[in-house]
Design a protein around this motif. Structure first.
Motif, mmCIF file in Angstrom:
data_model
loop_
_atom_site.group_PDB
_atom_site.id
_atom_site.type_symbol
_atom_site.label_atom_id
_atom_site.label_comp_id
_atom_site.label_asym_id
_atom_site.label_seq_id
_atom_site.Cartn_x
_atom_site.Cartn_y
_atom_site.Cartn_z
ATOM 1 N N TYR A 1 -15.859 6.957 22.087
ATOM 2 C CA TYR A 1 -16.496 6.612 23.360
ATOM 3 C C TYR A 1 -16.336 7.719 24.404
ATOM 4 O O TYR A 1 -17.031 7.721 25.419
ATOM 5 C CB TYR A 1 -15.911 5.309 23.909
ATOM 6 N N LYS A 2 -15.433 8.643 24.164
ATOM 7 C CA LYS A 2 -15.247 9.756 25.104
ATOM 8 C C LYS A 2 -16.346 10.805 24.964
ATOM 9 O O LYS A 2 -16.426 11.729 25.771
ATOM 10 C CB LYS A 2 -13.868 10.395 24.897
ATOM 11 N N GLY A 3 -17.163 10.670 23.908
ATOM 12 C CA GLY A 3 -18.283 11.574 23.712
ATOM 13 C C GLY A 3 -19.595 10.817 23.773
ATOM 14 O O GLY A 3 -19.656 9.681 24.246
ATOM 15 N N LEU A 4 -20.665 11.431 23.294
ATOM 16 C CA LEU A 4 -21.989 10.802 23.240
ATOM 17 C C LEU A 4 -22.138 10.085 21.915
ATOM 18 O O LEU A 4 -21.957 10.685 20.853
ATOM 19 C CB LEU A 4 -23.076 11.870 23.414
ATOM 20 N N ILE A 5 -22.492 8.791 21.953
ATOM 21 C CA ILE A 5 -22.402 7.965 20.751
ATOM 22 C C ILE A 5 -23.739 7.370 20.334
ATOM 23 O O ILE A 5 -23.776 6.385 19.599
ATOM 24 C CB ILE A 5 -21.381 6.827 20.963
ATOM 25 N N LYS B 1 -18.632 18.958 18.700
ATOM 26 C CA LYS B 1 -18.532 19.648 20.000
ATOM 27 C C LYS B 1 -19.855 19.684 20.749
ATOM 28 O O LYS B 1 -19.911 19.372 21.949
ATOM 29 C CB LYS B 1 -18.023 21.086 19.780
ATOM 30 N N PHE B 2 -20.934 20.032 20.049
ATOM 31 C CA PHE B 2 -22.197 20.277 20.748
ATOM 32 C C PHE B 2 -23.162 19.085 20.713
ATOM 33 O O PHE B 2 -23.918 18.895 21.658
ATOM 34 C CB PHE B 2 -22.890 21.515 20.163
ATOM 35 N N LEU B 3 -23.134 18.305 19.655
ATOM 36 C CA LEU B 3 -24.041 17.159 19.578
ATOM 37 C C LEU B 3 -23.449 15.926 20.244
ATOM 38 O O LEU B 3 -24.162 15.152 20.888
ATOM 39 C CB LEU B 3 -24.384 16.860 18.112
ATOM 40 N N HIS B 4 -22.130 15.746 20.101
ATOM 41 C CA HIS B 4 -21.485 14.547 20.656
ATOM 42 C C HIS B 4 -20.669 14.836 21.913
ATOM 43 O O HIS B 4 -20.208 13.887 22.568
ATOM 44 C CB HIS B 4 -20.579 13.906 19.595
ATOM 45 N N LYS B 5 -20.483 16.110 22.231
ATOM 46 C CA LYS B 5 -19.694 16.480 23.411
ATOM 47 C C LYS B 5 -18.299 15.858 23.379
ATOM 48 O O LYS B 5 -17.748 15.417 24.385
ATOM 49 C CB LYS B 5 -20.412 16.050 24.701
ATOM 50 N N GLN B 6 -17.718 15.828 22.192
ATOM 51 C CA GLN B 6 -16.401 15.237 21.976
ATOM 52 C C GLN B 6 -15.417 16.344 21.626
ATOM 53 O O GLN B 6 -15.773 17.311 20.947
ATOM 54 C CB GLN B 6 -16.462 14.202 20.840
ATOM 55 N N SER B 7 -14.180 16.211 22.039
ATOM 56 C CA SER B 7 -13.193 17.241 21.745
ATOM 57 C C SER B 7 -12.629 17.076 20.341
ATOM 58 O O SER B 7 -12.646 15.981 19.770
ATOM 59 C CB SER B 7 -12.048 17.185 22.760
ATOM 60 N N LEU B 8 -12.113 18.164 19.798
ATOM 61 C CA LEU B 8 -11.478 18.111 18.483
ATOM 62 C C LEU B 8 -10.258 17.204 18.507
ATOM 63 O O LEU B 8 -9.983 16.489 17.528
ATOM 64 C CB LEU B 8 -11.077 19.525 18.045
ATOM 65 N N THR B 9 -9.539 17.199 19.600
ATOM 66 C CA THR B 9 -8.370 16.328 19.720
ATOM 67 C C THR B 9 -8.767 14.868 19.610
ATOM 68 O O THR B 9 -8.121 14.083 18.903
ATOM 69 C CB THR B 9 -7.646 16.570 21.058
ATOM 70 N N ASP B 10 -9.859 14.464 20.284
ATOM 71 C CA ASP B 10 -10.308 13.070 20.226
ATOM 72 C C ASP B 10 -10.837 12.692 18.849
ATOM 73 O O ASP B 10 -10.809 11.521 18.472
ATOM 74 C CB ASP B 10 -11.390 12.819 21.280
ATOM 75 N N LEU B 11 -11.333 13.656 18.096
ATOM 76 C CA LEU B 11 -11.750 13.384 16.723
ATOM 77 C C LEU B 11 -10.533 13.251 15.814
ATOM 78 O O LEU B 11 -10.600 12.570 14.791
ATOM 79 C CB LEU B 11 -12.647 14.515 16.204
ATOM 80 N N THR B 12 -9.421 13.872 16.206
ATOM 81 C CA THR B 12 -8.229 13.909 15.364
ATOM 82 C C THR B 12 -7.276 12.760 15.631
ATOM 83 O O THR B 12 -6.706 12.190 14.694
ATOM 84 C CB THR B 12 -7.471 15.242 15.575
ATOM 85 N N THR B 13 -7.082 12.405 16.903
ATOM 86 C CA THR B 13 -6.007 11.480 17.231
ATOM 87 C C THR B 13 -6.278 10.764 18.542
ATOM 88 O O THR B 13 -7.067 11.231 19.379
ATOM 89 C CB THR B 13 -4.669 12.251 17.315
ATOM 90 N N SER B 14 -5.584 9.636 18.734
ATOM 91 C CA SER B 14 -5.627 8.935 20.018
ATOM 92 C C SER B 14 -4.508 9.394 20.937
ATOM 93 O O SER B 14 -4.430 8.967 22.090
ATOM 94 C CB SER B 14 -5.498 7.421 19.779
ATOM 95 N N ARG B 15 -3.638 10.258 20.425
ATOM 96 C CA ARG B 15 -2.558 10.803 21.249
ATOM 97 C C ARG B 15 -3.092 11.908 22.162
ATOM 98 O O ARG B 15 -4.159 12.469 21.892
ATOM 99 C CB ARG B 15 -1.437 11.337 20.337
ATOM 100 N N PRO B 16 -2.357 12.254 23.234
ATOM 101 C CA PRO B 16 -2.838 13.300 24.148
ATOM 102 C C PRO B 16 -3.066 14.641 23.468
ATOM 103 O O PRO B 16 -3.896 15.434 23.900
ATOM 104 C CB PRO B 16 -1.719 13.389 25.196
#
Length: 315
Positions: A7-11, A86-101
């Protein structure tokens, strides 16, 4: 929670549809060009290519060279996953990897060394009790080349599978279906079926898919329970790396210059089923105790809600 990181990116659904097509296209087609080019330049390479036989292609190129080009396709795929996110969903690699900071590399290392140690132990126990099934295969130069290729590229191969299956697809399906059980089961089944073309299936039969699907289910469970990919990334890398370096066979996907060669008649036995029904449950217990996992039912089967939907429900 992990799936909700999407949800932090484009879904939008169309983004996931295009993203999956782009990733598969780059992975399976663009990534295969170097392998096809290498085969085309070798005598007998075209016939090996047309046959689709991994064994014949490996024979033409040499096992280490073939392994390099095979793993290179996954490097293309991993880059595609990262670019799409990164470019299609505008989501960070961290958010794709984990729910931790931030990504917890200690979790990756713990899972890697835990499963790596268990795998090595199982392999040498089997060699000790059934030495007639193994042939010492060590050749210094080929093994060193294999080690460099394997250590450098197998973690990229396994990471591509984890980021695509337990990451991108699990998050996307969770957002689409609004639950956790469907992406867990679907990605586990798909993970198993993607191995259906492996040489092992020809030799052992479709029963081996129990191991692959069971492994996918285990990896999905630890991803959802731990709220991140870290444990799955470490486990998968250790599993494939030990398999490539320690034991090979003419009928496996990693038929390379490993330390030992399995010369036994291939048969689907306990060694394929015990990990799924005995070892993996024990590992779940170890992980749950170490990381304090609770609320299993909700984390594995509960609803997936955006922050706005959760607040409305809470009110």
């Amino acid at each position: 929670m992990y799936i909700e990181q999407a949800y932090k990116g484009l879904i939008d659904n169309w983004r996931y549809l295009i993203g999956i097509l782009l990733i598969i296209g780059v992975w399976q087609f663009l990534g295969s060009f170097p392998l096809l080019a290498a085969l085309a330049l070798k005598e007998g390479g075209m016939s090996a290519m047309m046959s689709g036989s991994i064994g014949k292609m490996s024979e033409v190129l040499g096992s280490n060279t073939f392994l390099f080009f095979m793993l290179l396709t996954f490097v293309f795929g991993l880059i595609a996953v990262f670019l799409v996110v990164k470019f299609l969903h505008k989501q960070s690699l961290t958010d794709l990897t984990t729910s931790r900071p931030k990504i917890d590399w200690k979790r990756v290392a713990f899972s890697f060394f835990l499963w790596g140690s268990i795998s090595v132990l199982f392999i040498f126990i089997d060699i000790y009790f059934a030495p007639e099934d193994y042939e010492y295969n060590f050749q210094l130069v080929p093994f060193l080349i294999l080690a460099v290729i394997a250590i450098a590229m197998i973690p990229l191969q396994t990471s591509m599978e984890e980021y695509f299956m337990r990451g991108y697809m699990m998050q996307g399906l969770g957002i689409l279906t609004k639950n956790r059980w469907f992406p867990l089961l679907f990605t586990s089944l798909l993970f198993g079926l993607l191995h259906i073309m492996n040489p092992e299936v020809d030799k052992l039969g479709y029963g081996i898919l129990i191991f692959y699907i069971g492994t996918g289910l285990f990896l999905g469970i630890i991803t959802l329970m731990d709220q991140g990919l870290e444990l799955a990334l470490g486990f998968h890398a250790a599993n494939n790396l030990t398999a490539a370096l320690l034991v090979t066979a003419d009928w496996t996907a990693f038929s390379v210059d490993s330390l030992y060669r399995d010369i036994s008649e291939p048969v689907l036995g306990w060694d394929m089923l015990v990990p799924v029904f005995v070892v993996f449950p024990i590992l779940l217990l170890i992980f749950s105790k170490k990381y304090g996992w609770t609320n299993w039912k909700e984390k594995l089967t509960g609803k997936v809600l955006s922050e706005e939907e959760f607040l409305k429900l809470d009110n």
